[in-house]
Design a protein around this motif. Structure first.
Motif, PDB file in Angstrom:
ATOM      1  N   SER A 232       8.137 -24.990  44.987  1.00 16.00           N
ATOM      2  CA  SER A 232       7.092 -25.391  45.884  1.00 16.00           C
ATOM      3  C   SER A 232       7.045 -24.358  47.188  1.00 16.00           C
ATOM      4  CB  SER A 232       7.349 -26.514  46.225  1.00 16.00           C
ATOM      5  OG  SER A 232       6.215 -27.081  47.125  1.00 16.00           O
ATOM      6  N   ALA A 235       5.678 -20.933  46.357  1.00 21.39           N
ATOM      7  CA  ALA A 235       4.130 -20.822  46.316  1.00 21.39           C
ATOM      8  C   ALA A 235       3.715 -20.791  47.704  1.00 21.39           C
ATOM      9  CB  ALA A 235       3.678 -21.999  45.533  1.00 21.39           C
ATOM     10  N   VAL A 236       3.892 -21.580  48.647  1.00 28.20           N
ATOM     11  CA  VAL A 236       3.625 -21.621  49.910  1.00 28.20           C
ATOM     12  C   VAL A 236       3.880 -20.354  50.730  1.00 28.20           C
ATOM     13  CG1 VAL A 236       3.989 -22.820  52.170  1.00 28.20           C
ATOM     14  CG2 VAL A 236       3.801 -24.039  49.998  1.00 28.20           C
ATOM     15  N   SER A 239       1.137 -17.830  50.543  1.00 24.22           N
ATOM     16  CA  SER A 239      -0.214 -17.901  50.820  1.00 24.22           C
ATOM     17  C   SER A 239      -0.727 -17.083  51.870  1.00 24.22           C
ATOM     18  CB  SER A 239       0.024 -19.473  51.470  1.00 24.22           C
ATOM     19  OG  SER A 239       0.342 -20.365  50.255  1.00 24.22           O
ATOM     20  N   ASP A 240      -2.013 -16.939  52.155  1.00 25.70           N
ATOM     21  CA  ASP A 240      -2.479 -16.230  53.060  1.00 25.70           C
ATOM     22  C   ASP A 240      -2.163 -16.515  54.558  1.00 25.70           C
ATOM     23  OD1 ASP A 240      -3.824 -14.883  51.120  1.00 25.70           O
ATOM     24  OD2 ASP A 240      -5.656 -15.931  51.240  1.00 25.70           O
ATOM     25  N   ARG A 243       1.345 -15.144  55.383  1.00 20.00           N
ATOM     26  CA  ARG A 243       1.136 -13.618  55.803  1.00 20.00           C
ATOM     27  C   ARG A 243       0.455 -13.529  57.190  1.00 20.00           C
ATOM     28  NH1 ARG A 243       0.105 -13.622  49.952  1.00 20.00           N
ATOM     29  NH2 ARG A 243      -2.083 -13.698  50.424  1.00 20.00           N
ATOM     30  N   ALA A 260       5.861 -23.364  56.339  1.00 18.03           N
ATOM     31  CA  ALA A 260       6.017 -23.227  54.893  1.00 18.03           C
ATOM     32  C   ALA A 260       6.669 -24.620  54.427  1.00 18.03           C
ATOM     33  CB  ALA A 260       6.895 -21.855  54.803  1.00 18.03           C
ATOM     34  N   ASN A 263       4.353 -27.651  54.502  1.00 21.04           N
ATOM     35  CA  ASN A 263       3.541 -27.456  53.349  1.00 21.04           C
ATOM     36  C   ASN A 263       4.054 -27.585  51.981  1.00 21.04           C
ATOM     37  OD1 ASN A 263       0.488 -26.893  54.317  1.00 21.04           O
ATOM     38  ND2 ASN A 263       1.863 -25.781  55.949  1.00 21.04           N
TER      39      ASN A 263
END
Length: 343
Positions: A232, A235-236, A239-240, A243, A260, A263
Motif C-alpha cells: 500500500s 503504491a502511494v 502517486s503524482d 512527487r 503517504a 493514504n
C-alpha cells in the motif's frame, strides 16, 4: 447531528445485510455437527457398557431423538431467546462458558495483534522505502517464514528454547502460575485486574505467561500485515501528489508520515480487521499448546466429545465478532479518509 444519523443508517444497513450470512453460518454449523462421525450419547454414557436405555435418555436430553428439521427449528428458537444450549461436557450453559473464557482469548488476541502491528508496520514501511534492497528481501524472508511454519510448531519451539533451554519463560500452564492466586474477576483481563488491585507481582507473572503465546500468534500474522503495509505504501509513494510534494522541497519525513502513510492506511485497516477475526477463531492450537483457558480450547474439547452446543455457540460467536469488526473498520474508513462518504 446529520453525521451521526448517517453513521447510524450505515450501521443499520450493515447489520441487516449481515443477517443472511449469520443465518447461513448457523445452518451450516448445525448440519455439519450432525453429519460428523461420533455419537454424543455413546460418549457421555457412563462407560462403554452403557445400555440402550441410558443412551436414549441422553439423546432425549440433547434433543437428538427428534427429526433434523425439528431440531433446527427448536435451535433457532432458542437462539432468538439468547439461549445457546447446555454443554454436556461442563454441565453449564454455553453462553456462561463462553462469557467466562472470552476475556482470556481476547486478552491473548489483542496483545498478539498489538505486538504484530508493532513489528509489521515499521518493517513494511522500511521495506517500502527501500524496495528490492537487502532490507526488503530480509523482511520478505521473515514474513514468509512466519506464515509457513504452523502455529503449534512455533509455540513448541519457543517453549523449548525460552523455557526448557534458557529458563527465561515461565511454565506454559495457562494465564497464571499454578501456585499463584488469580486476581478478583473485575474485567476478566488479568493484566487490567492485577493493576486495579495494585498487585504488581501478579501483573508481572501474568505478563510473563502471556509473552510466548502472544509471540506465537504475532509471528503467524506478521506476514499479511507487513506485506499489505509495504504494498500500500509503495503504491502511494508512486502517486503524482507525492512527487509534487517532494518537488516543492518537503522533507522526506513529512512526505512519508503526513501524506503517504495516511493514504496508505485504508488497506491496512481492512487487513487488520480480517487478521483480528482470524486470530480469534484460529488460536485453538496456540491455546492448547500453552494450556490457555480460552474459547478456542473450549470449542476443541467440545468437538472431540461430540458436544454440539458449545461448538455451534463458538462458531456463531466468531461470526458475530467478524461482522462487528467489519462494521467498525467500515466506520473508521470515514475517519481516516474524509473523502469516503458515509452516505
Amino acid at each position: 447531528m446529520s453525521a451521526l444519523v448517517n453513521i447510524g443508517r450505515r450501521v443499520g444497513k450493515h447489520l441487516l445485510a449481515s443477517l443472511p450470512a449469520l443465518f447461513g453460518v448457523v445452518l451450516f454449523t448445525f448440519l455439519l455437527m450432525r453429519v460428523l462421525p461420533g455419537d454424543p450419547a455413546a460418549f457421555f454414557a457412563s462407560g462403554p457398557n452403557a445400555g440402550q436405555a441410558e443412551m436414549a435418555q441422553i439423546r432425549e436430553t440433547m434433543g437428538l431423538d427428534r427429526p433434523i428439521p425439528e431440531q433446527f427449528v427448536r435451535y433457532v428458537g432458542d437462539l432468538a431467546r439468547g439461549n445457546l444450549g447446555q454443554s454436556m461436557t461442563t454441565g453449564q450453559p454455553v453462553i456462561a462458558d463462553l462469557a467466562e473464557r472470552m476475556p482470556a482469548s481476547l486478552e491473548l488476541t489483542l496483545f498478539a495483534l498489538v505486538l504484530a502491528l508493532a513489528l509489521a508496520l515499521p518493517l513494511g514501511i522500511l521495506a517500502a522505502l527501500r524496495p528490492n534492497s537487502l532490507l526488503d528481501h530480509g523482511v520478505r524472508f521473515v514474513c514468509t517464514l512466519g506464515v509457513c511454519v504452523p502455529t503449534f510448531v512455533t509455540g513448541l519451539l519457543l517453549i523449548y528454547v525460552f523455557y526448557y533451554l534458557l529458563g527465561l519463560a515461565p511454565d506454559p500452564t495457562g494465564r497464571v502460575d499454578i501456585f499463584a492466586a488469580p486476581p478478583p474477576g473485575i474485567t476478566g483481563f488479568l493484566l487490567i485486574d492485577f493493576l486495579l488491585v495494585g498487585d504488581l507481582a501478579g501483573w508481572k507473572a501474568a505478563f510473563g505467561q502471556l509473552i510466548l503465546p502472544a509471540c506465537t500468534m504475532a509471528l503467524f500474522v506478521l506476514a499479511p500485515l507487513a506485506r499489505m503495509t509495504r504494498a500500500s505504501l509503495l503504491a502511494v509513494l508512486g502517486s503524482d501528489f507525492i512527487r509534487t510534494a517532494r518537488s516543492v522541497g518537503m522533507s522526506d519525513w513529512r512526505v512519508v508520515v503526513v501524506y503517504a502513510l495516511r493514504n496508505a492506511l485504508l488497506p491496512v485497516l481492512t487487513i487488520i480487521g480480517i487478521v483480528f477475526s482470524t486470530m480469534l477463531g484460529a488460536n485453538v492450537l496456540v491455546e492448547k499448546v500453552f494450556s490457555w483457558p480460552g474459547i478456542g480450547s473450549y470449542a476443541l474439547d467440545a468437538l472431540l466429545a461430540s458436544d454440539y452446543a458449545p461448538v455451534q455457540g463458538f462458531v456463531l460467536l466468531i461470526a458475530v465478532i467478524f461482522v462487528m469488526v467489519n462494521l467498525i473498520i467500515d466506520v473508521l474508513y470515514g475517519i481516516v479518509d474524509p473523502r469516503i462518504s458515509l452516505q
